[in-house]
Scaffold this motif. Sequence first.
Motif, PDB file in Angstrom:
ATOM      1  N   ALA A  85       0.757   7.117   1.432  1.00  0.00           N
ATOM      2  CA  ALA A  85      -0.241   8.191   1.574  1.00  0.00           C
ATOM      3  C   ALA A  85      -1.674   7.654   1.631  1.00  0.00           C
ATOM      4  O   ALA A  85      -2.585   8.391   1.994  1.00  0.00           O
ATOM      5  CB  ALA A  85      -0.105   9.166   0.412  1.00  0.00           C
ATOM      6  N   TRP A  86      -1.858   6.391   1.282  1.00  0.00           N
ATOM      7  CA  TRP A  86      -3.213   5.839   1.261  1.00  0.00           C
ATOM      8  C   TRP A  86      -3.610   5.401   2.674  1.00  0.00           C
ATOM      9  O   TRP A  86      -2.879   4.652   3.330  1.00  0.00           O
ATOM     10  CB  TRP A  86      -3.306   4.632   0.325  1.00  0.00           C
ATOM     11  CG  TRP A  86      -3.141   4.931  -1.124  1.00  0.00           C
ATOM     12  CD1 TRP A  86      -2.615   6.061  -1.688  1.00  0.00           C
ATOM     13  CD2 TRP A  86      -3.473   4.070  -2.214  1.00  0.00           C
ATOM     14  NE1 TRP A  86      -2.602   5.954  -3.053  1.00  0.00           N
ATOM     15  CE2 TRP A  86      -3.121   4.742  -3.403  1.00  0.00           C
ATOM     16  CE3 TRP A  86      -4.016   2.798  -2.313  1.00  0.00           C
ATOM     17  CZ2 TRP A  86      -3.309   4.180  -4.658  1.00  0.00           C
ATOM     18  CZ3 TRP A  86      -4.196   2.236  -3.561  1.00  0.00           C
ATOM     19  CH2 TRP A  86      -3.856   2.932  -4.720  1.00  0.00           C
ATOM     20  N   ALA A  87      -4.765   5.851   3.104  1.00  0.00           N
ATOM     21  CA  ALA A  87      -5.293   5.430   4.407  1.00  0.00           C
ATOM     22  C   ALA A  87      -6.396   4.403   4.169  1.00  0.00           C
ATOM     23  O   ALA A  87      -7.280   4.623   3.337  1.00  0.00           O
ATOM     24  CB  ALA A  87      -5.843   6.631   5.162  1.00  0.00           C
ATOM     25  N   LEU A  88      -6.322   3.321   4.906  1.00  0.00           N
ATOM     26  CA  LEU A  88      -7.308   2.252   4.717  1.00  0.00           C
ATOM     27  C   LEU A  88      -8.672   2.678   5.262  1.00  0.00           C
ATOM     28  O   LEU A  88      -8.783   3.154   6.384  1.00  0.00           O
ATOM     29  CB  LEU A  88      -6.841   0.981   5.431  1.00  0.00           C
ATOM     30  CG  LEU A  88      -7.790  -0.215   5.341  1.00  0.00           C
ATOM     31  CD1 LEU A  88      -7.922  -0.701   3.902  1.00  0.00           C
ATOM     32  CD2 LEU A  88      -7.319  -1.342   6.239  1.00  0.00           C
ATOM     33  N   VAL A  89      -9.693   2.510   4.443  1.00  0.00           N
ATOM     34  CA  VAL A  89     -11.063   2.825   4.841  1.00  0.00           C
ATOM     35  C   VAL A  89     -11.867   1.547   5.054  1.00  0.00           C
ATOM     36  O   VAL A  89     -12.591   1.401   6.035  1.00  0.00           O
ATOM     37  CB  VAL A  89     -11.753   3.708   3.767  1.00  0.00           C
ATOM     38  CG1 VAL A  89     -13.196   3.994   4.153  1.00  0.00           C
ATOM     39  CG2 VAL A  89     -10.994   5.012   3.581  1.00  0.00           C
ATOM     40  N   HIS A  90     -11.723   0.624   4.147  1.00  0.00           N
ATOM     41  CA  HIS A  90     -12.486  -0.626   4.230  1.00  0.00           C
ATOM     42  C   HIS A  90     -11.703  -1.714   3.499  1.00  0.00           C
ATOM     43  O   HIS A  90     -11.169  -1.475   2.413  1.00  0.00           O
ATOM     44  CB  HIS A  90     -13.859  -0.438   3.583  1.00  0.00           C
ATOM     45  CG  HIS A  90     -14.706  -1.662   3.620  1.00  0.00           C
ATOM     46  ND1 HIS A  90     -15.512  -1.977   4.692  1.00  0.00           N
ATOM     47  CD2 HIS A  90     -14.861  -2.671   2.736  1.00  0.00           C
ATOM     48  CE1 HIS A  90     -16.139  -3.109   4.437  1.00  0.00           C
ATOM     49  NE2 HIS A  90     -15.757  -3.548   3.254  1.00  0.00           N
ATOM     50  N   ARG A  91     -11.631  -2.896   4.098  1.00  0.00           N
ATOM     51  CA  ARG A  91     -10.858  -3.961   3.452  1.00  0.00           C
ATOM     52  C   ARG A  91     -11.607  -5.285   3.513  1.00  0.00           C
ATOM     53  O   ARG A  91     -12.110  -5.666   4.567  1.00  0.00           O
ATOM     54  CB  ARG A  91      -9.496  -4.116   4.111  1.00  0.00           C
ATOM     55  CG  ARG A  91      -8.635  -5.095   3.347  1.00  0.00           C
ATOM     56  CD  ARG A  91      -7.179  -4.981   3.654  1.00  0.00           C
ATOM     57  NE  ARG A  91      -6.431  -5.775   2.706  1.00  0.00           N
ATOM     58  CZ  ARG A  91      -5.199  -6.179   2.900  1.00  0.00           C
ATOM     59  NH1 ARG A  91      -4.549  -5.838   3.976  1.00  0.00           N
ATOM     60  NH2 ARG A  91      -4.588  -6.918   1.995  1.00  0.00           N
ATOM     61  N   GLU A  92     -11.642  -5.963   2.396  1.00  0.00           N
ATOM     62  CA  GLU A  92     -12.243  -7.296   2.331  1.00  0.00           C
ATOM     63  C   GLU A  92     -11.251  -8.354   1.870  1.00  0.00           C
ATOM     64  O   GLU A  92     -11.491  -9.537   2.062  1.00  0.00           O
ATOM     65  CB  GLU A  92     -13.442  -7.283   1.373  1.00  0.00           C
ATOM     66  CG  GLU A  92     -14.581  -6.413   1.859  1.00  0.00           C
ATOM     67  CD  GLU A  92     -15.696  -6.306   0.870  1.00  0.00           C
ATOM     68  OE1 GLU A  92     -16.708  -5.693   1.199  1.00  0.00           O
ATOM     69  OE2 GLU A  92     -15.569  -6.810  -0.260  1.00  0.00           O
TER      70      GLU A  92
ATOM     71  N   LYS B 147       0.840  -1.195   0.000  1.00  0.00           N
ATOM     72  CA  LYS B 147       0.000   0.000   0.000  1.00  0.00           C
ATOM     73  C   LYS B 147       0.881   1.253   0.000  1.00  0.00           C
ATOM     74  O   LYS B 147       1.834   1.330   0.798  1.00  0.00           O
ATOM     75  CB  LYS B 147      -0.886  -0.011   1.247  1.00  0.00           C
ATOM     76  CG  LYS B 147      -1.794   1.171   1.398  1.00  0.00           C
ATOM     77  CD  LYS B 147      -2.659   1.041   2.628  1.00  0.00           C
ATOM     78  CE  LYS B 147      -1.895   1.306   3.896  1.00  0.00           C
ATOM     79  NZ  LYS B 147      -1.489   2.710   4.066  1.00  0.00           N
TER      80      LYS B 147
END
Lengths: 188, 128
Positions: free
Chosen positions: B73-80, B70
Motif C-alpha cells: 500500500a505504500w507509494a514511493l515519494v522520495h528515495r535516497e 515495501k
Amino acid sequence: MRRPRRTDSPKIIALIIGSKRTSLAKALSLWVSRRPPYESNQVMKPIRPAPLLTTPPVPLDGPVRCPLPQSTSAPRANPASPAQPVAPFPVDIYADDVRIYLRAELPGVTPATLQIHPHAGHLTVFACAKALPSAGPTSEHVFGRLIALPDCETSATLISTDYALGILTLVLSCAKDPELRPIAIPVN
Amino acid sequence: MLPLLPLLAHTSYTPPPEDEHPSRKPVFRMVETEAAYTLTVQLPGVDKPGMELVAKNGVLTIIGRREWHKPAAWALVHRESTDANFALKFTYDTRIEADKIQALLADGVLTVTLPKSPNLQPKQIPVG
C-alpha cells in the motif's frame, strides 16, 4: 526574405544588443538554443515540487548537544561550548491515501536521544549516535535533518515511531488544507 | 613506531560472481589501541542473519545484506537509500590474531575487535 535559422542566432543577438562581442552573443545563443522548443498548443503541466531535503545549518529548537556517555561521570567542562556538527542521513518517504511513512538510516543511535519535531509542512529529526567504546566521547556525533513532507502544508501528527536495526520508521498523518482537499461534486 | 596502514590495508572489494546484487562501501572507522584495532562499520538495516564476516587467507571480508520489502500500500515519494548490499574488505598480516577476532552487531553498527599479536604488545623486561 529568408527565414532566420538557429545558426543565425549569434548574429541576430549581436544586432539586438548592439555589440560586436561575438563571445557574449554566442553564449546567449547557446542559452537560447538549449531552451526546450515551445509549441503554441503545448499545455504547461504543473510542476510538482520534489520534497525539499536539506540539512539545517542550525537546529531550529536551539543547539543540540549529545549527552556524555554513561562511563564519564564528570560534567561537561564548558556547558556553553558550541553545538556539535550535525551530520545528515538518508531518508526514504512513502505515502498512502491517509498517511506518510518515513524511513531514516540512523545507525548506532540512542533511542532516548531522538528528537522529532513536526511543524508546518516539515519535520525536524535529531538523534545522538553512541560514542565508540574505544574512541571515547569525541566519537559521539549528532544526526540531524530538516525534511519537507510531500503534500502536507500543515503540521503533521506523529502517529508512531519505531527504531530497529539502525533504521527509524515514522508514521505521520497530515491534515490536508481544506482548499487542497478534493471535493466530490454530485452530478444530477 | 609501526605504521597502521600496512597492518590493515583497505582494498577495493570485487563482488564474487555468484553475488547477484550490487554492493556499496559502508561508512567505517578504525581505531587503534595498545591491545587491538577496533573497526566500526555502519550497516543500517542489516540483521544478524544477513551478516557475513569471514577472515580467510589474510583477508577480512564484511558483507551485509538488507532484507526489507515495501508494503504494497505504500507509494514511493522520495528515495535516497539503495537496496545494494554493503561490502568491505581488508587485508591483514600475522600481527593480527585472526582466531580471536570478535564481532558485535547492534542498532545497525558492526563493531569488530581485531586483537594484536602478543608479540606486538608492550612487555615489561626485567633487568637482572
